[in-house]
Write an enzyme that holds these catalytic residues in place. Structure first.
Site, PDB file in Angstrom:
ATOM      1  N   GLN B 126       0.783  -1.357 -13.683  1.00 25.39           N
ATOM      2  CA  GLN B 126       0.590  -0.852 -12.324  1.00 25.39           C
ATOM      3  C   GLN B 126       1.913  -0.781 -11.577  1.00 25.39           C
ATOM      4  O   GLN B 126       2.579  -1.813 -11.424  1.00 25.39           O
ATOM      5  CB  GLN B 126      -0.368  -1.788 -11.580  1.00 25.39           C
ATOM      6  CG  GLN B 126      -0.656  -1.373 -10.152  1.00 25.39           C
ATOM      7  CD  GLN B 126      -1.373  -2.469  -9.381  1.00 25.39           C
ATOM      8  OE1 GLN B 126      -1.120  -3.647  -9.595  1.00 25.39           O
ATOM      9  NE2 GLN B 126      -2.275  -2.082  -8.494  1.00 25.39           N
ATOM     10  N   GLY B 127       2.286   0.417 -11.110  1.00 24.23           N
ATOM     11  CA  GLY B 127       3.522   0.573 -10.348  1.00 24.23           C
ATOM     12  C   GLY B 127       3.249   0.802  -8.879  1.00 24.23           C
ATOM     13  O   GLY B 127       3.309   1.940  -8.397  1.00 24.23           O
ATOM     14  N   SER B 129       3.954  -2.137  -6.083  1.00 27.43           N
ATOM     15  CA  SER B 129       4.923  -2.861  -5.245  1.00 27.43           C
ATOM     16  C   SER B 129       6.350  -2.414  -5.519  1.00 27.43           C
ATOM     17  O   SER B 129       6.691  -2.013  -6.630  1.00 27.43           O
ATOM     18  CB  SER B 129       4.842  -4.367  -5.523  1.00 27.43           C
ATOM     19  OG  SER B 129       3.601  -4.870  -5.145  1.00 27.43           O
ATOM     20  N   GLU B 244     -12.894  -3.437  -6.750  1.00 28.21           N
ATOM     21  CA  GLU B 244     -13.064  -4.754  -7.350  1.00 28.21           C
ATOM     22  C   GLU B 244     -13.673  -5.703  -6.325  1.00 28.21           C
ATOM     23  O   GLU B 244     -12.991  -6.473  -5.690  1.00 28.21           O
ATOM     24  CB  GLU B 244     -11.703  -5.250  -7.858  1.00 28.21           C
ATOM     25  CG  GLU B 244     -11.703  -6.635  -8.467  1.00 28.21           C
ATOM     26  CD  GLU B 244     -12.487  -6.782  -9.749  1.00 28.21           C
ATOM     27  OE1 GLU B 244     -13.540  -6.112  -9.909  1.00 28.21           O
ATOM     28  OE2 GLU B 244     -12.069  -7.558 -10.598  1.00 28.21           O
ATOM     29  N   ASN B 387      -3.208 -13.777   0.878  1.00 22.32           N
ATOM     30  CA  ASN B 387      -4.371 -14.248   1.628  1.00 22.32           C
ATOM     31  C   ASN B 387      -4.220 -13.968   3.121  1.00 22.32           C
ATOM     32  O   ASN B 387      -5.207 -13.778   3.828  1.00 22.32           O
ATOM     33  CB  ASN B 387      -4.588 -15.740   1.352  1.00 22.32           C
ATOM     34  CG  ASN B 387      -5.185 -15.960  -0.028  1.00 22.32           C
ATOM     35  OD1 ASN B 387      -5.084 -15.085  -0.898  1.00 22.32           O
ATOM     36  ND2 ASN B 387      -5.808 -17.099  -0.238  1.00 22.32           N
ATOM     37  N   GLU B 388      -2.988 -13.929   3.574  1.00 21.85           N
ATOM     38  CA  GLU B 388      -2.762 -13.619   4.994  1.00 21.85           C
ATOM     39  C   GLU B 388      -3.116 -12.155   5.277  1.00 21.85           C
ATOM     40  O   GLU B 388      -3.729 -11.846   6.303  1.00 21.85           O
ATOM     41  CB  GLU B 388      -1.305 -13.910   5.373  1.00 21.85           C
ATOM     42  CG  GLU B 388      -0.973 -15.406   5.435  1.00 21.85           C
ATOM     43  CD  GLU B 388      -0.923 -16.100   4.067  1.00 21.85           C
ATOM     44  OE1 GLU B 388      -0.706 -15.400   3.046  1.00 21.85           O
ATOM     45  OE2 GLU B 388      -1.105 -17.320   4.006  1.00 21.85           O
TER      46      GLU B 388
END
Lengths: 383, 401
Positions: B126-127, B129, B244, B387-388
């Site tokens: 997966q590209g 970030s 997901e 999580n933020e």
């Protein structure tokens, strides 16, 4: 796997929501609390008319055959409304003893009186030294012909001052904390030798300290097996805890709604305080705590009727732990995020906080159940 | 309301469980139990076993090889994979780029790639970030410039998991630098063998090599490798990230970890008695178990609600599952640290792709991977949207703040 309510359950929920919406606004509640008994007999009659008071009893006994899910719906509504009437004491606990420990004759006599609202029940379990250990009973039951004589003191008997009949545990034999030797007795609250000192609880409900001095009861006063009453007590208390979990979820949900609403309306520094990320994240943490609690209240509801006492107890402990922890977090943060107004008696959020705090102290707080669950090596995790 | 599995669902669970136990090579299972790394071959072998059974792409539409299972069956399948434990089918293909192709790809793309994803002929990575675009993914700068029937791609991706094994990478690239940041992005499929691509390992704090940097230097990509429409890539990425909804909490994995904690805490002695008999340790463990039980019920509520859903938008409740699930996973790694005690210290790296490690272990034979797993698992509250960021999503989408 299905979390949906049946059509009938949805109708019940709707009618409960309407009832709480119409009759339990904050100011109305204040007025009910001003009654001598601290709650409203008039509303109690309405609950009877709606069929709520006979809900969990078998139709043959004069009830309407509801199960744990129906009780969950009622208790959640009670939590949302901060309802003052003694539903938990009378229908959930008292009713539980009758359903599981009363013979057919007794049920036919007493259940209709509960269902029509004429009889209030209260359960006397706690003693000065027992904390939450259900086996810790010093109140004595002595044989007296075919009947019994009861002597002892019961504390924090929820709605013990309003009750027409009391259900009390007493020791027939054995040591103070033995599991064997405990009896459960149904006693007329006006019987000679009973004195009651009623008082308000921190959360605006009612309780009483009850003294039993040479109280004579007949053989038919015994619920379940004389001397082997503890499993009955545990079963009823487990059902009671499941019901309290639902009540706590109702109260937590309101606290969360009030808080989010407040964040959207309160303005400081020229903007809604809900635009501040630190407050947003706190509100999300509250939501997570609430949803985890809701999940466990549902789990407790499912497991409340479990016949395997070990599995039931572990599940109920797990639920009470989650409710205790979530309740403390949601309640404390609801006050914090409201700021000063949350501290005032005239604003409702604090009353919900107090109720949820007190629920943690009934039938074992989170730490009590965590210790118990850990000792049993019990994981409620099914694989 | 009946929170138990139906007899049919239980029968299905037994069927899945039996198949896993009969067909998963023991060496793979052992590695997972012990917290060791899987080799590429382990993952390929298992996915091909699943594919032969017709279960590799269980979540896809039936016409592309899916199973047509109900959401509850899908959940049970995932749960059993984690409990066994068995490797997940490679997510980059099966749950990410595959469903995006099915929804938005061309017929040619689907016919060519989908069967190869199912059988793991192509290893996808997966590209998304970039060094300057983490939580603020839409600020990405890797550029794709149209040049006839090709795009020319220049830029850099990072945190690219298992790119060292990859045959293909799906990338978000900027095709319109003038547009608003979400509106100038396209979704490109790029062959990792194309000249101009360089993969450089990033070694994470525990010493492992899972993630990489991928550099693109005038990389030629045929226009037929564009998925859907140009400049619509952000929508496809949101679709991918939102699909997901369940499984993200990895409840089964945490259950398996707790089983392992109990097993090891019974072996490890603390004075006169096994650690598992220590009251304080038991309470900490029980507290995690309760959280996990609650998460499991929350997850089942989301799964059960699936059948009432009519849209394909992300369910913000999945953010709650991610937050709580990752916290609990981390808590289990902390408990394992407590179990291993002083023998957390020796650094005993595994050899990549080699399980013939001949050196005798230092300390208990199970101690080696525990501290590395603890260090490595800090990633779970960071990846997939920190999580933020998840809390930002919940605050906005559920609470309306």
């Amino acid at each position: 796997m299905d979390f949906d309510l049946s059509e009938e359950q949805r109708l019940l929920k709707d009618s409960l929501d309407r009832l709480i919406g119409d009759r339990y606004a904050f100011e109305q509640r204040k007025a009910y609390a001003q009654n001598a008994e601290g709650w409203s007999r008039e509303l109690w009659r309405q609950y009877a008319e709606l069929g709520l008071l006979g809900l969990p009893f078998a139709e043959a006994d004069g009830g309407s055959g509801g199960g744990p899910v129906e009780t969950m719906l009622v208790m959640e509504a009670i939590g949302r409304g901060l309802v003052l009437e003694p539903y938990f004491a009378t229908v959930v606990l008292g009713g539980g003893f009758l359903r599981h420990g009363g013979n057919a004759e007794l049920r036919r006599e007493v259940v209709p009186k509960i269902a029509d609202g004429s009889l209030i029940l209260a359960f006397g379990q706690t003693e000065r030294n027992s904390r939450w250990n259900l086996a810790d009973v010093m109140t004595r039951a002595r044989r007296d012909g075919s009947g019994w004589v009861l002597d002892g003191e019961k504390g924090v008997v929820l709605y013990g001052d309003s009750a027409g009949k009391l259900i009390v545990t007493a020791r027939l034999g054995g040591g103070q904390r033995d599991r064997e030797g405990i009896g459960v007795f149904l006693v007329d609250a006006a019987a000679p030798g009973i004195s009651r000192r009623g008082y308000p609880t921190q959360d605006g409900l009612r309780a009483a300290e009850v003294t039993l001095a040479g109280v004579r009861v007949g053989a038919d006063a015994v619920l379940g097996e004389p001397g082997a009453g503890l499993p009955l007590v545990e079963r009823v208390v487990d059902e009671g805890v499941a019901a309290l979990c639902a009540e706590a979820v109702g109260a937590m949900a309101i606290m969360h709604e009030l808080t989010v609403e407040y964040l959207k309306t309160r303005r400081q520094f020229g903007r809604e305080i809900g635009s501040f990320q630190v407050l947003q994240h706190r509100a999300v943490d509250m939501l997570i705590a609430l949803e985890q609690a809701r999940s466990m209240a549902m789990y407790a509801t499912m497991m409340a009727a479990e016949e395997n006492a070990t599995e039931r107890r572990d599940a109920i402990s797990a639920a009470k732990i989650q409710i205790g922890r979530s309740g403390k977090f949601v309640g404390q943060q609801a006050i914090q995020l409201h700021g000063g107004i949350g501290m005032t008696m005239e604003y409702k959020v604090g009353h919900y906080f107090k109720r949820v705090t007190m629920i943690d102290t009934i039938f074992g707080d989170a730490d009590y159940h965590l210790r118990a669950l850990a000792r049993r090596g019990g994981s409620p995790i099914a694989t | 309301m009946d929170l138990r599995f139906t007899p049919e669902e239980l029968a299905f669970r037994d069927e899945v469980r039996t198949f896993f136990h009969e067909n998963l090579p023991e060496s793979i299972r052992t590695k997972l139990v012990e917290g060791k790394k899987l080799a590429k071959d382990d993952i390929v072998t298992w996915q091909r076993i699943l594919n032969k059974k017709g279960w590799a792409v269980a979540n896809w539409p039936v016409e592309w090889g899916g199973t047509g299972w109900t959401p509850v069956q899908q959940y049970i399948f995932q749960e059993e994979l984690q409990l066994t434990p068995a490797p997940q089918p490679l997510g980059f293909g099966v749950t990410m780029v595959g469903p995006v192709m099915i929804a938005f790809g061309s017929e040619t793309q689907k016919k060519h790639f989908l069967p190869r994803i199912a059988n793991l002929e192509d290893w996808w990575c997966q590209g998304f970030s970039e060094p300057g675009s983490g939580s603020d993914l839409a600020s990405l700068r890797t550029a794709a410039k149209r040049d006839g029937d090709h795009y020319i791609v220049n830029g850099q991706k990072t945190w690219t998991t298992l790119a060292q094994h990859a045959d293909w990478i799906f990338c978000l690239v900027r095709t319109d630098p003038q547009a608003k940041k979400q509106e100038g992005i396209s979704f490109l499929l790029i062959d990792m063998k194309t000249p101009g691509i360089t993969v450089r390992p990033i070694i994470t704090i525990e010493g492992g090599h899972e993630v990489n940097e991928v550099f693109f230097d005038d990389v030629n990509v045929p226009v037929e490798n564009l998925v859907g429409q140009e400049n619509k890539g952000w929508d496809y990425a949101k679709y991918l990230l939102g699909r997901e909804r369940t499984g993200i909490a990895r409840v089964g994995l945490s259950k398996e970890r707790i089983r392992r904690i109990k097993e090891l805490a019974a072996l490890e002695r603390d004075g006169e008695r096994p650690l598992i008999e220590d009251e304080r340790f038991r309470e900490k463990l029980a507290a995690v178990e309760v959280e996990l039980k609650a998460l499991e019920m929350t997850q089942l509520r989301v799964v059960a609600a699936e059948r009432h859903r009519t849209d394909n938008r992300p369910d913000p409740a999945s953010s709650i599952l991610k937050i709580k699930g990752s916290e609990i996973q981390q808590a289990t790694t902390e408990l394992l640290m407590e179990v291993v005690g002083p023998y957390a210290l020796p650094y005993q790296p595994e050899r990549e792709d080699d399980d013939r490690w001949n050196e005798p272990p230092i300390g208990p034979e199970w101690a080696g991977p525990i501290a590395p797993t603890y260090f490595n698992w800090r990633k779970t509250t960071i990846y997939g949207g920190t999580n933020e960021i998840q809390k930002n999503i919940v605050a906005k989408a559920i609470l309306g703040l």
